[in-house]
Write an enzyme that holds these catalytic residues in place. Structure first.
Site, PDB file in Angstrom:
ATOM      1  N   ASN A 165      -4.574   0.187   6.783  1.00 42.13           N
ATOM      2  CA  ASN A 165      -4.024  -0.678   5.863  1.00 42.13           C
ATOM      3  C   ASN A 165      -5.331  -1.259   4.848  1.00 42.13           C
ATOM      4  O   ASN A 165      -5.891  -2.374   5.512  1.00 42.13           O
ATOM      5  CB  ASN A 165      -3.241  -1.731   6.303  1.00 42.13           C
ATOM      6  CG  ASN A 165      -2.983  -2.904   5.236  1.00 42.13           C
ATOM      7  OD1 ASN A 165      -3.076  -2.687   4.171  1.00 42.13           O
ATOM      8  ND2 ASN A 165      -2.184  -3.917   5.939  1.00 42.13           N
ATOM      9  N   TRP A 166      -5.548  -0.852   3.799  1.00 44.06           N
ATOM     10  CA  TRP A 166      -6.792  -1.256   3.206  1.00 44.06           C
ATOM     11  C   TRP A 166      -6.314  -2.731   2.391  1.00 44.06           C
ATOM     12  O   TRP A 166      -7.604  -3.223   1.573  1.00 44.06           O
ATOM     13  CB  TRP A 166      -7.121  -0.196   2.009  1.00 44.06           C
ATOM     14  CG  TRP A 166      -7.947   0.758   2.802  1.00 44.06           C
ATOM     15  CD1 TRP A 166      -8.522   1.027   3.893  1.00 44.06           C
ATOM     16  CD2 TRP A 166      -8.409   2.083   2.185  1.00 44.06           C
ATOM     17  NE1 TRP A 166      -9.254   1.920   4.207  1.00 44.06           N
ATOM     18  CE2 TRP A 166      -9.250   2.658   3.022  1.00 44.06           C
ATOM     19  CE3 TRP A 166      -8.538   2.706   0.702  1.00 44.06           C
ATOM     20  CZ2 TRP A 166      -9.766   4.115   2.743  1.00 44.06           C
ATOM     21  CZ3 TRP A 166      -8.773   3.545   0.309  1.00 44.06           C
ATOM     22  CH2 TRP A 166      -9.661   4.481   1.261  1.00 44.06           C
ATOM     23  N   LYS A 167      -5.366  -3.174   2.297  1.00 42.98           N
ATOM     24  CA  LYS A 167      -5.139  -4.348   1.576  1.00 42.98           C
ATOM     25  C   LYS A 167      -5.647  -4.476   0.224  1.00 42.98           C
ATOM     26  O   LYS A 167      -5.998  -3.601  -0.417  1.00 42.98           O
ATOM     27  CB  LYS A 167      -5.786  -5.702   2.535  1.00 42.98           C
ATOM     28  CG  LYS A 167      -4.983  -5.463   4.072  1.00 42.98           C
ATOM     29  CD  LYS A 167      -5.202  -6.649   4.836  1.00 42.98           C
ATOM     30  CE  LYS A 167      -4.642  -6.285   6.304  1.00 42.98           C
ATOM     31  NZ  LYS A 167      -4.747  -7.586   7.120  1.00 42.98           N
ATOM     32  N   HIS A 227       5.017  -6.396   5.143  1.00 40.46           N
ATOM     33  CA  HIS A 227       3.828  -6.895   6.021  1.00 40.46           C
ATOM     34  C   HIS A 227       3.722  -8.743   5.948  1.00 40.46           C
ATOM     35  O   HIS A 227       4.117  -9.149   5.139  1.00 40.46           O
ATOM     36  CB  HIS A 227       2.497  -6.446   5.259  1.00 40.46           C
ATOM     37  CG  HIS A 227       1.267  -6.896   5.968  1.00 40.46           C
ATOM     38  ND1 HIS A 227       0.452  -7.861   5.970  1.00 40.46           N
ATOM     39  CD2 HIS A 227       0.727  -6.004   6.939  1.00 40.46           C
ATOM     40  CE1 HIS A 227      -0.486  -7.885   6.858  1.00 40.46           C
ATOM     41  NE2 HIS A 227      -0.427  -6.780   7.292  1.00 40.46           N
ATOM     42  N   GLU A 243       1.463 -10.735   5.585  1.00 40.02           N
ATOM     43  CA  GLU A 243       0.969 -11.320   4.341  1.00 40.02           C
ATOM     44  C   GLU A 243       1.763 -11.123   3.002  1.00 40.02           C
ATOM     45  O   GLU A 243       1.767 -12.048   2.137  1.00 40.02           O
ATOM     46  CB  GLU A 243      -0.297 -10.478   3.930  1.00 40.02           C
ATOM     47  CG  GLU A 243      -1.541 -10.827   4.888  1.00 40.02           C
ATOM     48  CD  GLU A 243      -2.554  -9.779   5.182  1.00 40.02           C
ATOM     49  OE1 GLU A 243      -2.737  -8.827   4.388  1.00 40.02           O
ATOM     50  OE2 GLU A 243      -3.177 -10.002   6.108  1.00 40.02           O
ATOM     51  N   GLU A 267       3.366  -6.442  14.494  1.00 37.88           N
ATOM     52  CA  GLU A 267       2.038  -6.960  14.136  1.00 37.88           C
ATOM     53  C   GLU A 267       2.132  -8.304  14.498  1.00 37.88           C
ATOM     54  O   GLU A 267       2.491  -9.213  13.546  1.00 37.88           O
ATOM     55  CB  GLU A 267       1.771  -6.646  12.801  1.00 37.88           C
ATOM     56  CG  GLU A 267       1.602  -5.282  12.534  1.00 37.88           C
ATOM     57  CD  GLU A 267       0.544  -5.239  11.220  1.00 37.88           C
ATOM     58  OE1 GLU A 267      -0.580  -4.396  11.455  1.00 37.88           O
ATOM     59  OE2 GLU A 267       0.553  -5.711  10.254  1.00 37.88           O
ATOM     60  N   GLY A 322      -6.092  -9.805  11.713  1.00 39.75           N
ATOM     61  CA  GLY A 322      -7.508 -10.368  10.987  1.00 39.75           C
ATOM     62  C   GLY A 322      -8.124 -11.460  11.728  1.00 39.75           C
ATOM     63  O   GLY A 322      -9.079 -12.171  11.456  1.00 39.75           O
ATOM     64  N   SER A 369      -5.929  -6.644  14.788  1.00 33.68           N
ATOM     65  CA  SER A 369      -7.050  -6.532  15.307  1.00 33.68           C
ATOM     66  C   SER A 369      -7.431  -5.100  16.146  1.00 33.68           C
ATOM     67  O   SER A 369      -8.298  -5.250  17.161  1.00 33.68           O
ATOM     68  CB  SER A 369      -7.691  -7.765  16.025  1.00 33.68           C
ATOM     69  OG  SER A 369      -7.692  -9.069  15.318  1.00 33.68           O
ATOM     70  N   GLY A 394      -6.240  -3.019   9.841  1.00 29.11           N
ATOM     71  CA  GLY A 394      -6.724  -3.550   8.601  1.00 29.11           C
ATOM     72  C   GLY A 394      -8.205  -3.520   8.539  1.00 29.11           C
ATOM     73  O   GLY A 394      -8.669  -2.281   8.242  1.00 29.11           O
ATOM     74  N   GLY A 395      -8.843  -4.686   9.146  1.00 30.51           N
ATOM     75  CA  GLY A 395     -10.064  -4.647   9.034  1.00 30.51           C
ATOM     76  C   GLY A 395     -11.229  -3.462   9.447  1.00 30.51           C
ATOM     77  O   GLY A 395     -11.902  -3.011   8.867  1.00 30.51           O
TER      78      GLY A 395
HETATM   79  P1  PGA Z   1      -6.452  -6.336  11.201  1.00 28.59           P
HETATM   80  O1  PGA Z   1      -4.998  -6.066  10.321  1.00 28.59           O
HETATM   81  O2  PGA Z   1      -6.336  -4.694  11.805  1.00 28.59           O
HETATM   82  O3  PGA Z   1      -7.582  -6.703  10.125  1.00 28.59           O
HETATM   83  O4  PGA Z   1      -6.002  -7.385  12.044  1.00 28.59           O
HETATM   84  C1  PGA Z   1      -3.914  -5.413  10.405  1.00 28.59           C
HETATM   85  C2  PGA Z   1      -2.791  -5.495   9.532  1.00 28.59           C
HETATM   86  O5  PGA Z   1      -2.771  -6.700   8.582  1.00 28.59           O
HETATM   87  O6  PGA Z   1      -1.938  -4.595   9.277  1.00 28.59           O
END
Ligand code: PGA
Length: 257
Positions: free
Chosen positions: A8-10, A94, A96, A174, A180, A219, A240-241
């Site tokens: 997930n590159w956001k 998601h 966010e 999640e 994050g 994470s 994500g990260g």
């Molecule tokens: P993260 O994000 O791996 O940076 O915790 C995961 C996500 O938001 O899908």
């Protein structure tokens, strides 16, 4: 079932960066992928990312989709257009999107329906905030999200419209407190919620429930992905990260061998 490593590159990579990353990935990934790999990029990057990855085994997809097919909805992206760009997956609901764009379980459910009917596989995200977990309600909260978002998906409908198959459905658990933050859920936490969700699917859909792919996200990184994804009912990860650097993605693939 082969695990799914979904990146997930956001809001992190431009179209040009996405293209370059995709080309570099293909030069370095092993011939036999130990997991299905899918890169979820910004909508404006999907065309170029697709050009970089087309012809390989690597999939790509979007981070959101409109619940509407077409019309006066400024800024929205139709599922048909994702399909036209050969997107295999779309992330839906998601945390966010829920936090900053007011998405509810009902909206996430409508988007899930639109996605699958439009030929793009949904990755529906669920999970609780820290205070909900601390109050002991993580499971009831997460199942409540599934209950509302999938209320349209009756077992009869699965038979009549989806040929008795739920293979197209992926759920990403999640926990919001782990996204994050560097605070990963333990493998036990991930497995417990995976088991709970699987039991919910079995209760509702019977044997078809085994086809649903259940991911953990929050994470995930090279040094914890193996411990998480080797557990029951953790069929992959949404990352994500740790998905931004190619080297880290290669390490995560290696860990899944
Ligand atoms: P993260 O994000 O791996 O940076 O915790 C995961 C996500 O938001 O899908």
């Amino acid at each position: 079932m082969k695990p799914l490593l979904a990146l997930n590159w956001k809001l992190q990579k431009s179209p040009a960066e996405s293209y370059a990353w995709g080309r570099a990935l293909l030069e370095q990934i092993p011939e036999e992928l130990p997991a299905e790999l899918a890169v979820m990029a910004a909508a404006v990057s999907l065309d170029r990312l697709g050009n970089a990855l087309r012809g390989s085994e690597v999939h790509w997809g979007a981070q959101d989709v409109s619940q509407h097919a077409k019309g006066a909805y400024t800024g929205e992206i139709a599922v048909q257009w994702l399909n036209e760009l050969d997107c295999a997956y779309v992330v839906i609901g998601h945390s966010e999107r829920r936090e900053y764009h007011g998405e509810t379980d009902t909206i996430a459910g409508a988007k899930t329906a639109v996605a699958i009917r439009g030929g793009v596989k949904p990755i529906l995200c669920v999970g609780e905030k820290l205070e909900v977990r601390e109050a002991g309600h993580a499971e009831s909260h997460t199942l409540g999200q599934l209950e509302t978002a999938l209320s349209w998906l009756t077992p009869e409908l699965v038979q009549s419209e989806f040929a008795g198959s739920l293979e197209w459905l992926t759920i990403a658990y999640e926990p919001i407190w782990a996204i994050g933050t560097g605070k990963t859920a333990t493998p036990d936490d991930a497995e417990n919620m995976g088991n709970t969700m699987r039991a919910w699917f079995v209760g509702k859909y019977g044997t078809m429930a085994e086809q649903v792919r259940l991911l953990y996200g929050g994470s995930v990184k090279p040094d914890n992905i193996k411990a998480l994804c080797s557990r029951n009912n953790v069929n992959g990860a949404l990352v994500g990260g740790a998905s931004l650097e190619l080297e880290s993605v290669l390490k995560m693939l290696e860990a899944l061998v």
